[in-house]
Design a protein around this motif. Structure first.
Motif, PDB file in Angstrom:
ATOM      1  N   LYS A 157      29.888  31.281  28.756  1.00  0.00           N
ATOM      2  CA  LYS A 157      31.138  31.987  28.888  1.00  0.00           C
ATOM      3  C   LYS A 157      31.344  32.797  27.539  1.00  0.00           C
ATOM      4  O   LYS A 157      31.121  32.179  26.212  1.00  0.00           O
ATOM      5  CB  LYS A 157      32.448  31.160  29.349  1.00  0.00           C
ATOM      6  N   PRO A 158      31.751  34.152  27.331  1.00  0.00           N
ATOM      7  CA  PRO A 158      31.899  35.026  28.460  1.00  0.00           C
ATOM      8  C   PRO A 158      30.837  35.266  29.228  1.00  0.00           C
ATOM      9  O   PRO A 158      29.741  35.428  28.541  1.00  0.00           O
ATOM     10  CB  PRO A 158      32.611  36.071  28.086  1.00  0.00           C
ATOM     11  N   PHE A 159      30.892  35.677  30.414  1.00  0.00           N
ATOM     12  CA  PHE A 159      29.683  36.070  31.390  1.00  0.00           C
ATOM     13  C   PHE A 159      30.029  37.433  32.127  1.00  0.00           C
ATOM     14  O   PHE A 159      31.197  37.612  32.415  1.00  0.00           O
ATOM     15  CB  PHE A 159      29.056  35.054  32.073  1.00  0.00           C
ATOM     16  N   ALA A 160      29.095  38.101  32.697  1.00  0.00           N
ATOM     17  CA  ALA A 160      29.300  39.091  33.568  1.00  0.00           C
ATOM     18  C   ALA A 160      29.378  38.594  35.010  1.00  0.00           C
ATOM     19  O   ALA A 160      28.309  37.643  35.215  1.00  0.00           O
ATOM     20  CB  ALA A 160      28.353  40.278  33.384  1.00  0.00           C
ATOM     21  N   LEU A 161      30.121  38.857  35.823  1.00  0.00           N
ATOM     22  CA  LEU A 161      30.107  38.497  37.207  1.00  0.00           C
ATOM     23  C   LEU A 161      28.894  38.754  37.908  1.00  0.00           C
ATOM     24  O   LEU A 161      28.391  37.860  38.578  1.00  0.00           O
ATOM     25  CB  LEU A 161      31.311  38.832  37.857  1.00  0.00           C
ATOM     26  N   ARG A 162      28.489  39.908  37.586  1.00  0.00           N
ATOM     27  CA  ARG A 162      27.201  40.476  38.255  1.00  0.00           C
ATOM     28  C   ARG A 162      26.058  39.647  37.883  1.00  0.00           C
ATOM     29  O   ARG A 162      25.083  39.259  38.803  1.00  0.00           O
ATOM     30  CB  ARG A 162      27.064  41.946  38.062  1.00  0.00           C
ATOM     31  N   GLU A 163      26.029  39.070  36.674  1.00  0.00           N
ATOM     32  CA  GLU A 163      24.711  38.353  36.135  1.00  0.00           C
ATOM     33  C   GLU A 163      25.022  36.932  37.035  1.00  0.00           C
ATOM     34  O   GLU A 163      23.848  36.429  37.334  1.00  0.00           O
ATOM     35  CB  GLU A 163      24.978  37.900  34.388  1.00  0.00           C
ATOM     36  N   LEU A 164      26.134  36.421  37.005  1.00  0.00           N
ATOM     37  CA  LEU A 164      26.138  34.936  37.764  1.00  0.00           C
ATOM     38  C   LEU A 164      25.615  35.244  38.897  1.00  0.00           C
ATOM     39  O   LEU A 164      25.116  34.280  39.721  1.00  0.00           O
ATOM     40  CB  LEU A 164      27.696  34.438  37.557  1.00  0.00           C
ATOM     41  N   GLN A 165      26.240  36.102  39.794  1.00  0.00           N
ATOM     42  CA  GLN A 165      25.865  36.598  41.189  1.00  0.00           C
ATOM     43  C   GLN A 165      24.179  36.537  41.398  1.00  0.00           C
ATOM     44  O   GLN A 165      23.538  36.208  42.182  1.00  0.00           O
ATOM     45  CB  GLN A 165      26.514  37.745  41.696  1.00  0.00           C
ATOM     46  N   LEU A 166      23.838  37.393  40.383  1.00  0.00           N
ATOM     47  CA  LEU A 166      22.197  37.431  40.524  1.00  0.00           C
ATOM     48  C   LEU A 166      21.428  36.186  40.224  1.00  0.00           C
ATOM     49  O   LEU A 166      20.375  35.913  40.839  1.00  0.00           O
ATOM     50  CB  LEU A 166      21.729  38.444  39.333  1.00  0.00           C
ATOM     51  N   ARG A 167      21.902  35.343  39.552  1.00  0.00           N
ATOM     52  CA  ARG A 167      21.390  34.170  39.013  1.00  0.00           C
ATOM     53  C   ARG A 167      21.419  32.930  40.252  1.00  0.00           C
ATOM     54  O   ARG A 167      20.721  32.297  40.688  1.00  0.00           O
ATOM     55  CB  ARG A 167      21.886  33.389  37.900  1.00  0.00           C
ATOM     56  N   ILE A 168      22.590  33.031  41.005  1.00  0.00           N
ATOM     57  CA  ILE A 168      22.797  32.532  42.135  1.00  0.00           C
ATOM     58  C   ILE A 168      22.005  32.874  43.328  1.00  0.00           C
ATOM     59  O   ILE A 168      21.259  32.214  44.092  1.00  0.00           O
ATOM     60  CB  ILE A 168      24.360  32.349  42.604  1.00  0.00           C
ATOM     61  N   SER A 169      21.729  34.233  43.458  1.00  0.00           N
ATOM     62  CA  SER A 169      20.966  34.792  44.400  1.00  0.00           C
ATOM     63  C   SER A 169      19.350  34.404  44.011  1.00  0.00           C
ATOM     64  O   SER A 169      18.765  34.073  45.087  1.00  0.00           O
ATOM     65  CB  SER A 169      21.176  36.225  44.327  1.00  0.00           C
ATOM     66  N   ALA A 170      18.750  34.501  43.115  1.00  0.00           N
ATOM     67  CA  ALA A 170      17.631  34.041  42.428  1.00  0.00           C
ATOM     68  C   ALA A 170      17.291  32.606  42.827  1.00  0.00           C
ATOM     69  O   ALA A 170      16.241  32.225  43.439  1.00  0.00           O
ATOM     70  CB  ALA A 170      17.507  34.640  41.174  1.00  0.00           C
ATOM     71  N   THR A 171      18.274  31.905  42.322  1.00  0.00           N
ATOM     72  CA  THR A 171      18.213  30.451  42.698  1.00  0.00           C
ATOM     73  C   THR A 171      17.910  30.151  44.256  1.00  0.00           C
ATOM     74  O   THR A 171      17.127  29.466  44.529  1.00  0.00           O
ATOM     75  CB  THR A 171      19.431  29.644  42.201  1.00  0.00           C
ATOM     76  N   LEU A 172      18.948  30.936  45.122  1.00  0.00           N
ATOM     77  CA  LEU A 172      18.803  30.755  46.493  1.00  0.00           C
ATOM     78  C   LEU A 172      17.556  31.034  46.922  1.00  0.00           C
ATOM     79  O   LEU A 172      16.857  30.351  47.710  1.00  0.00           O
ATOM     80  CB  LEU A 172      19.972  31.301  46.994  1.00  0.00           C
TER      81      LEU A 172
END
Length: 225
Positions: A98-113
């Motif tokens: 933190k702080p982080f960009a929401l889009r970055e978190l979403q991309l990391r989740i998508s990449a992990t999945l």
């Protein structure tokens, strides 16, 4: 599953991910999250390290003990190198500060999945293509297609989204994992892929260009060769 004691952050992250197509379960503390994890495991666990009740570190250890395959992303204000190493040693797969960009978190989740599902996915057939994710091999009819690592990842993504227009920016995000980059990179790889799957790369039948929008993969197209 999101475990975060900050109500505002938890709500903002949850709403953003839902808008991106995810189903989200949210928990404000480690105790309630631990109880939930004793039931059905989520596809991805995102948790803060400093939680009331049960710490994020302890929750991470317990979740990892329950499943070696559960992807875990730590979300925390502790950003020193030793903190990152410590979080990973507790069993986390990724670490977002933190702080982080929401889009970055979403991309990391998508990449992990994507990595997790690609490794676990059973062989499947879509149109005239057969894919074996565990072996990273693809056949077109009876012919195996010789692909580089990136060509395979691109074709794998396209077989997951048949007959849908995908933009070059989407491909950069989902295949390359880049939040920004040169779209010409995608253009080059599409051209190389066409050389391997099309009878006539200049008149493609499987991988079509949708001008101004991106590409459409049509795996059931009739081939002339």
């Amino acid at each position: 599953m999101i475990v975060e004691d900050d109500h505002t952050l938890r709500t903002v992250v949850g709403d953003f991910l839902r808008a991106g197509g995810f189903r989200v379960a949210q928990f404000p503390d480690g105790l309630s999250a631990r109880d939930a994890l004793r039931g059905e495991l989520p596809d991805v666990l995102v948790l803060d390290r400093m939680l009331p009740g049960v710490s994020g570190d302890e929750l991470c250890r317990q979740a990892r003990a329950a499943s070696d395959q559960l992807p875990i992303i730590m979300l925390t204000a502790l950003d020193a190198v030793e903190d990152r190493i410590d979080g990973l040693e507790h069993g986390a797969d990724d670490y977002v500060t933190k702080p982080f960009a929401l889009r970055e978190l979403q991309l990391r989740i998508s990449a992990t999945l994507r990595r997790t599902r690609a490794a676990e996915a059973a062989p499947y057939t879509v149109g005239r293509f057969r894919v074996e994710p565990g072996r990273r091999r693809v056949w077109l009819g009876e012919r195996e297609i010789a692909l580089t690592a990136r060509e395979y990842e691109l074709l794998f993504y396209l077989t997951q989204h048949p007959d849908r227009v995908v933009s070059r920016d989407e491909i950069l995000r989902e295949v390359w994992g880049w939040s920004f980059g040169d779209p010409a990179t995608v253009t080059v790889h599409v051209r190389r892929l066409r050389e391997k799957i099309e009878c006539d790369p200049g008149l493609p039948q499987f991988l079509l260009t949708e001008w101004g929008a991106g590409y459409r993969f049509t795996p059931a197209a009739e081939s002339t060769c």
